[in-house]
Design a protein around this motif. Sequence first.
Motif, PDB file in Angstrom:
ATOM      1  N   PHE A   5      -0.739 -28.894   2.618  1.00  0.00           N
ATOM      2  CA  PHE A   5       0.462 -28.768   4.194  1.00  0.00           C
ATOM      3  C   PHE A   5       1.576 -28.324   3.283  1.00  0.00           C
ATOM      4  O   PHE A   5       1.408 -27.849   2.178  1.00  0.00           O
ATOM      5  CB  PHE A   5       0.186 -30.388   4.068  1.00  0.00           C
ATOM      6  CG  PHE A   5       1.368 -31.619   3.733  1.00  0.00           C
ATOM      7  CD1 PHE A   5       0.357 -31.976   2.104  1.00  0.00           C
ATOM      8  CD2 PHE A   5       2.448 -31.738   3.040  1.00  0.00           C
ATOM      9  CE1 PHE A   5       0.929 -32.914   0.922  1.00  0.00           C
ATOM     10  CE2 PHE A   5       2.999 -32.477   1.960  1.00  0.00           C
ATOM     11  CZ  PHE A   5       2.480 -32.826   1.079  1.00  0.00           C
TER      12      PHE A   5
ATOM     13  N   VAL B  41       1.823 -27.579  -0.728  1.00  0.00           N
ATOM     14  CA  VAL B  41       1.312 -28.491  -1.238  1.00  0.00           C
ATOM     15  C   VAL B  41      -0.039 -29.106  -1.267  1.00  0.00           C
ATOM     16  O   VAL B  41      -0.640 -28.924   0.048  1.00  0.00           O
ATOM     17  CB  VAL B  41       2.107 -29.985  -0.963  1.00  0.00           C
ATOM     18  CG1 VAL B  41       1.780 -31.521  -2.166  1.00  0.00           C
ATOM     19  CG2 VAL B  41       3.508 -29.586  -1.439  1.00  0.00           C
ATOM     20  N   LYS B  42      -0.809 -29.629  -2.602  1.00  0.00           N
ATOM     21  CA  LYS B  42      -2.288 -30.144  -2.266  1.00  0.00           C
ATOM     22  C   LYS B  42      -1.535 -31.321  -2.899  1.00  0.00           C
ATOM     23  O   LYS B  42      -1.797 -32.206  -3.430  1.00  0.00           O
ATOM     24  CB  LYS B  42      -3.250 -28.891  -2.726  1.00  0.00           C
ATOM     25  CG  LYS B  42      -3.053 -28.865  -3.935  1.00  0.00           C
ATOM     26  CD  LYS B  42      -4.400 -27.646  -4.458  1.00  0.00           C
ATOM     27  CE  LYS B  42      -4.265 -28.016  -6.270  1.00  0.00           C
ATOM     28  NZ  LYS B  42      -2.613 -27.229  -6.190  1.00  0.00           N
ATOM     29  N   ASN B  43      -3.231 -32.239  -2.175  1.00  0.00           N
ATOM     30  CA  ASN B  43      -2.855 -33.514  -3.075  1.00  0.00           C
ATOM     31  C   ASN B  43      -4.889 -33.609  -1.864  1.00  0.00           C
ATOM     32  O   ASN B  43      -5.513 -33.018  -1.002  1.00  0.00           O
ATOM     33  CB  ASN B  43      -2.592 -34.530  -1.540  1.00  0.00           C
ATOM     34  CG  ASN B  43      -2.800 -35.822  -2.933  1.00  0.00           C
ATOM     35  OD1 ASN B  43      -3.284 -36.193  -2.185  1.00  0.00           O
ATOM     36  ND2 ASN B  43      -1.513 -36.609  -3.409  1.00  0.00           N
ATOM     37  N   GLY B  44      -5.622 -34.592  -3.374  1.00  0.00           N
ATOM     38  CA  GLY B  44      -7.330 -35.531  -3.193  1.00  0.00           C
ATOM     39  C   GLY B  44      -8.220 -34.094  -3.696  1.00  0.00           C
ATOM     40  O   GLY B  44      -8.119 -33.447  -4.271  1.00  0.00           O
TER      41      GLY B  44
ATOM     42  N   ARG C 165     -11.447 -32.807  -2.384  1.00  0.00           N
ATOM     43  CA  ARG C 165     -13.154 -33.066  -1.554  1.00  0.00           C
ATOM     44  C   ARG C 165     -13.839 -33.848  -2.289  1.00  0.00           C
ATOM     45  O   ARG C 165     -15.870 -33.807  -1.814  1.00  0.00           O
ATOM     46  CB  ARG C 165     -14.147 -30.878  -1.959  1.00  0.00           C
ATOM     47  CG  ARG C 165     -14.166 -30.354  -2.920  1.00  0.00           C
ATOM     48  CD  ARG C 165     -14.809 -29.311  -2.148  1.00  0.00           C
ATOM     49  NE  ARG C 165     -15.555 -28.254  -2.694  1.00  0.00           N
ATOM     50  CZ  ARG C 165     -16.644 -28.074  -3.834  1.00  0.00           C
ATOM     51  NH1 ARG C 165     -17.561 -28.846  -2.944  1.00  0.00           N
ATOM     52  NH2 ARG C 165     -16.526 -27.521  -4.725  1.00  0.00           N
TER      53      ARG C 165
ATOM     54  N   ASN D  97     -11.411 -40.220  -5.652  1.00  0.00           N
ATOM     55  CA  ASN D  97     -10.367 -40.547  -6.069  1.00  0.00           C
ATOM     56  C   ASN D  97      -9.143 -40.564  -6.319  1.00  0.00           C
ATOM     57  O   ASN D  97      -7.881 -40.670  -5.228  1.00  0.00           O
ATOM     58  CB  ASN D  97     -10.227 -38.237  -5.690  1.00  0.00           C
ATOM     59  CG  ASN D  97      -8.830 -37.322  -5.985  1.00  0.00           C
ATOM     60  OD1 ASN D  97      -8.279 -37.741  -7.130  1.00  0.00           O
ATOM     61  ND2 ASN D  97      -9.090 -36.212  -6.119  1.00  0.00           N
TER      62      ASN D  97
ATOM     63  N   THR E 153      -6.910 -39.626  -8.424  1.00  0.00           N
ATOM     64  CA  THR E 153      -6.183 -38.875  -9.536  1.00  0.00           C
ATOM     65  C   THR E 153      -4.447 -39.022  -9.017  1.00  0.00           C
ATOM     66  O   THR E 153      -4.205 -37.295  -8.052  1.00  0.00           O
ATOM     67  CB  THR E 153      -6.611 -37.694  -9.698  1.00  0.00           C
ATOM     68  OG1 THR E 153      -7.583 -37.648 -10.471  1.00  0.00           O
ATOM     69  CG2 THR E 153      -6.104 -36.571 -10.709  1.00  0.00           C
ATOM     70  N   GLY E 154      -3.475 -39.602  -9.423  1.00  0.00           N
ATOM     71  CA  GLY E 154      -2.364 -39.376  -9.013  1.00  0.00           C
ATOM     72  C   GLY E 154      -2.166 -39.865  -8.038  1.00  0.00           C
ATOM     73  O   GLY E 154      -3.412 -40.934  -7.077  1.00  0.00           O
ATOM     74  N   TYR E 155      -0.814 -39.943  -6.599  1.00  0.00           N
ATOM     75  CA  TYR E 155      -0.814 -40.949  -5.125  1.00  0.00           C
ATOM     76  C   TYR E 155      -1.744 -39.903  -4.631  1.00  0.00           C
ATOM     77  O   TYR E 155      -1.889 -39.126  -4.616  1.00  0.00           O
ATOM     78  CB  TYR E 155       0.676 -40.778  -5.385  1.00  0.00           C
ATOM     79  CG  TYR E 155       2.345 -41.846  -5.820  1.00  0.00           C
ATOM     80  CD1 TYR E 155       1.127 -41.928  -7.147  1.00  0.00           C
ATOM     81  CD2 TYR E 155       2.928 -41.780  -5.655  1.00  0.00           C
ATOM     82  CE1 TYR E 155       2.799 -42.925  -7.982  1.00  0.00           C
ATOM     83  CE2 TYR E 155       3.916 -42.030  -7.267  1.00  0.00           C
ATOM     84  CZ  TYR E 155       3.494 -42.444  -7.394  1.00  0.00           C
ATOM     85  OH  TYR E 155       4.205 -43.738  -8.346  1.00  0.00           O
ATOM     86  N   ASP E 156      -2.043 -40.589  -3.614  1.00  0.00           N
ATOM     87  CA  ASP E 156      -2.541 -40.582  -2.752  1.00  0.00           C
ATOM     88  C   ASP E 156      -1.894 -40.535  -1.016  1.00  0.00           C
ATOM     89  O   ASP E 156      -1.973 -40.633  -0.595  1.00  0.00           O
ATOM     90  CB  ASP E 156      -3.460 -42.110  -2.244  1.00  0.00           C
ATOM     91  CG  ASP E 156      -5.014 -41.276  -0.933  1.00  0.00           C
ATOM     92  OD1 ASP E 156      -4.871 -40.536  -0.273  1.00  0.00           O
ATOM     93  OD2 ASP E 156      -5.876 -42.075  -0.825  1.00  0.00           O
ATOM     94  N   LEU E 157      -1.407 -39.066  -1.452  1.00  0.00           N
ATOM     95  CA  LEU E 157      -0.791 -38.503  -0.242  1.00  0.00           C
ATOM     96  C   LEU E 157      -1.190 -37.859   1.101  1.00  0.00           C
ATOM     97  O   LEU E 157      -1.148 -37.617   1.852  1.00  0.00           O
ATOM     98  CB  LEU E 157       0.171 -37.423  -0.674  1.00  0.00           C
ATOM     99  CG  LEU E 157       0.938 -37.326  -1.928  1.00  0.00           C
ATOM    100  CD1 LEU E 157       1.642 -35.846  -2.063  1.00  0.00           C
ATOM    101  CD2 LEU E 157       1.930 -38.789  -1.622  1.00  0.00           C
TER     102      LEU E 157
ATOM    103  N   LYS F  30      -3.358 -40.199   2.563  1.00  0.00           N
ATOM    104  CA  LYS F  30      -3.597 -41.123   3.673  1.00  0.00           C
ATOM    105  C   LYS F  30      -2.188 -41.168   4.402  1.00  0.00           C
ATOM    106  O   LYS F  30      -2.300 -41.421   5.937  1.00  0.00           O
ATOM    107  CB  LYS F  30      -4.259 -42.650   3.165  1.00  0.00           C
ATOM    108  CG  LYS F  30      -5.386 -42.573   2.178  1.00  0.00           C
ATOM    109  CD  LYS F  30      -6.442 -43.287   2.966  1.00  0.00           C
ATOM    110  CE  LYS F  30      -7.110 -43.255   2.410  1.00  0.00           C
ATOM    111  NZ  LYS F  30      -8.049 -42.282   1.299  1.00  0.00           N
ATOM    112  N   LEU F  31      -0.755 -41.001   3.334  1.00  0.00           N
ATOM    113  CA  LEU F  31       0.464 -40.524   4.008  1.00  0.00           C
ATOM    114  C   LEU F  31       0.373 -39.808   4.750  1.00  0.00           C
ATOM    115  O   LEU F  31       0.691 -39.755   5.923  1.00  0.00           O
ATOM    116  CB  LEU F  31       1.273 -40.580   3.081  1.00  0.00           C
ATOM    117  CG  LEU F  31       2.557 -40.184   3.794  1.00  0.00           C
ATOM    118  CD1 LEU F  31       3.025 -42.062   3.812  1.00  0.00           C
ATOM    119  CD2 LEU F  31       2.848 -40.391   2.080  1.00  0.00           C
TER     120      LEU F  31
END
Lengths: 480, 373
Positions: free
Chosen positions: B125, B133-136, B138, B142, B144-148, B150-151
């Motif tokens: 996003f 920014v990338k998060n999570g 495929r 996972n 690894t770090g905060y779950d943006l 779902k946010l």
Amino acid sequence: MEMPAPNASVLSRKDQIVSRLQAVLPANAVISDVAETRAYECDALTAYRCPPLCAVLPANTAEVAAVMKICHDMGVPVVPRGSGTSLAGGALPTADCVILGVAKMNAVIETNYPDRYITVQTGRTNLSVTGAVEEDGFFYAPDPSSQLACAIAGNIAMNSGGAHCLKYGVTTNNLLGVTMVMMDGSVVEIGGAHMDAGGLDLLGIICGSEGQLGIVTEATLRILPKPEGARPVLMGYDSNEVAGQVVTDIIKAGVLPVAIEFMDRPCIEATEAFAKAGYPMCEALLIVEVEGSDAEIDAQLALIMEIAAQHNPVELREAKSADEAARIWLGRKSAFGAMGQINDYMCLDGTIPVSQLPYVLRRIGEMSKEYGLGVGNVFHAGDGNMHPLILFDANKPGDLELCEAFGADILKLCVEVGGCLTGEHGVGIEKRDLMHTQYDPVDLEAQMAIKDVFDPAWLLNAAKVFPLDSSEARRAAGGH
Amino acid sequence: MTPQTEEDLSDLIKDAQGPLSIQGGGTRSYAHVAGDKVDMRAMSGITLYEPGAMTIVAKAGTPLSEINAALAAENQRLAFEPMDHRALLGSTGEPTIGGIVAANISGPRRISVGACRDFLLGVRFVDGAGNIVKNGGRVMKNVTGYDLVKLMSGAYGTLGVLTEVSLKVLPNVAQTGCVMLHGLNDTQAIKAMSAALGSPFEVTGAAHLPQSMQGDPITMIRIEGFDASVKYRADRLRDLLKPFGDTTLQIGETEDGSGTEKGWEWVRDVSAFSDQPGDVWRISVKPSDAADIVAKLVATAVQYDWGGGLIWALTDGGDLRTKLGDFKGHATRIRGAGDAPVFHPEPTPIATISAGLRAKFDPRNILNRGLMA
């Protein structure tokens, strides 16, 4: 593994801090004697130890709030602790911290079968959540291997998984609401017993935040009706590639087993020597379990066995009784213990796209020779969550460091093929400094911005998750 | 404005002089969101689909129909069953996957398999400062770090503009069956649905329509799976539900096209309200509270989904929340206008956290300003 230097000002104020904590908690709930604090010096990542300033064991949300307010006002770091089963060092103390343990908070607050939820204090162990509802035909789905001991608080912090999450999801998919104490001592309620919490998905961000955003004291969890029955099959193959292909073919065929577990030869050999489950000696072994009524299980297993048979199995064994089912699971469940008999081991949990399984296993084998350290693989194949167990000798100088370097290389490989550093154990301190491999600075900034909102002074479990160089400015601004 | 790439979008956001209104297919337009329109449809296409790993990655502007077609070719599907808002809202256009994820759109199967956010594995996003920014990722597990991830699902584009999403998919089912009870009042119906959902027979949908297409109350319980399995479980459910009255059973599709699939699309899309005037509200509560909540509503019509946990209400205007007072759950206005906020006002401590997150991710408050808060 580097940890930040303790804050000298906090260390020098130990007596004041302890006396203020004693003023709000029962006498036996504050542990400040140096010898006694040693009980809290590490979690299941035992290679790293550090006794805390003191430990507190509050019994309810109000007591947690009182502790947090004192720590906030006095600028004291807090490290939350569930049952201390983290393999990633999530509950490792710093010398200047108060360990906040939730072990005394283990009550069931409400069970509701028509609406299918249970509300518990978060010190309750994972297995005893199921224990509270199983006589009535329900269970709590996430089932980490440590479920006998691990606490719901830690499950939420790490977003724990388990063998059966291929079908039922991990903690975040089964969490409906929380009561959480913020670092400043205020208490917030997020979500509830309804299925979707309103507004921004704060539950989603709290679950898996490794105790860095707040202390979850109560949780409302989804419970599910127990299936009528479950039955595993065991299949052996003479190459990892073929076993990997079987996994893919089963998934593509439209059956969704509850679990697909994988073990490679080193692990099979160790397990047989230890547990004598009667496993075939082969390169790769799969355990596939399905659920339903007897007839439904028969139908699903028939399809799975047909796929399995197409790939020339060394062995194909269907459990015909509860006893045979237990024997099939016996080896898998004792795999970690069996590897531990051989030597010390480090357990990784990188996750990869299922299609990359054969390649990654081959590369791990090659790296094992390069490093001169043995490795066994036992893991959840259906969702690509690997658990390489690297064997080393903790008493041999340099072996731990060699093992950590090997582990780091495996995790980098997982990221390289499109996967991630950790599937269910969490980052903690163990994978903290590898975060740069998976995320660019801008990605880490976005995550750290969340912590800024919940814990502006970075007092809560601050030396975890983010590489120390990335979080340094924020921690320094908070005075530690 | 129609960005073609993430970099375009980033420049556009950095250069923005005022608020931006983010749009996918425009099937759920929000009239109260001011600003220059950012049309995301040019950023389209499936970037990766691995049926054997049950994962699909697509750019945010990809039409849902394109994703459904690709999945159908491999006998897979998006299990969270996203609603199609077009008939209800009188809108046109093609729903996009980015829009669905941004609003966490989830249908009747949410009760068993989870919501859109539960299937979302990764996001890319651009935030309100123009950062990409990338998060999570495929993979299915996972932490690894905060779950943006779902946010971002359910943030309606207010924390960042989604450019790519990665989703878990599930196998298609061979057969669908629907056990139906007739003539129950709301309270009985919710009890019946709870009994079904509390059974081991894997119910994947539980809805109650006080007024069915034929006019009488109908309670629908869905089961899916292999042929023999559906028949077996349907029989067991019919036994279980006997105390609530006579049941009927429908399996598969009928020649006149009124089969199980159509029936559940009708529930999913709240079709009963689409040609009736009035405001439409979506209320989330725990199932056993639902009948009491509905009694307070004085609604023109209601429909229960998620075993009673989701109430759809048709009203003649005004703020429905004033009739409910303080209750455990939340109400969102899906259709209609007026001064009442679309989203349920949050209690102060939660609103403070939400405002803090918005200030971090969208410091100039330009992304879908005023949509959620």
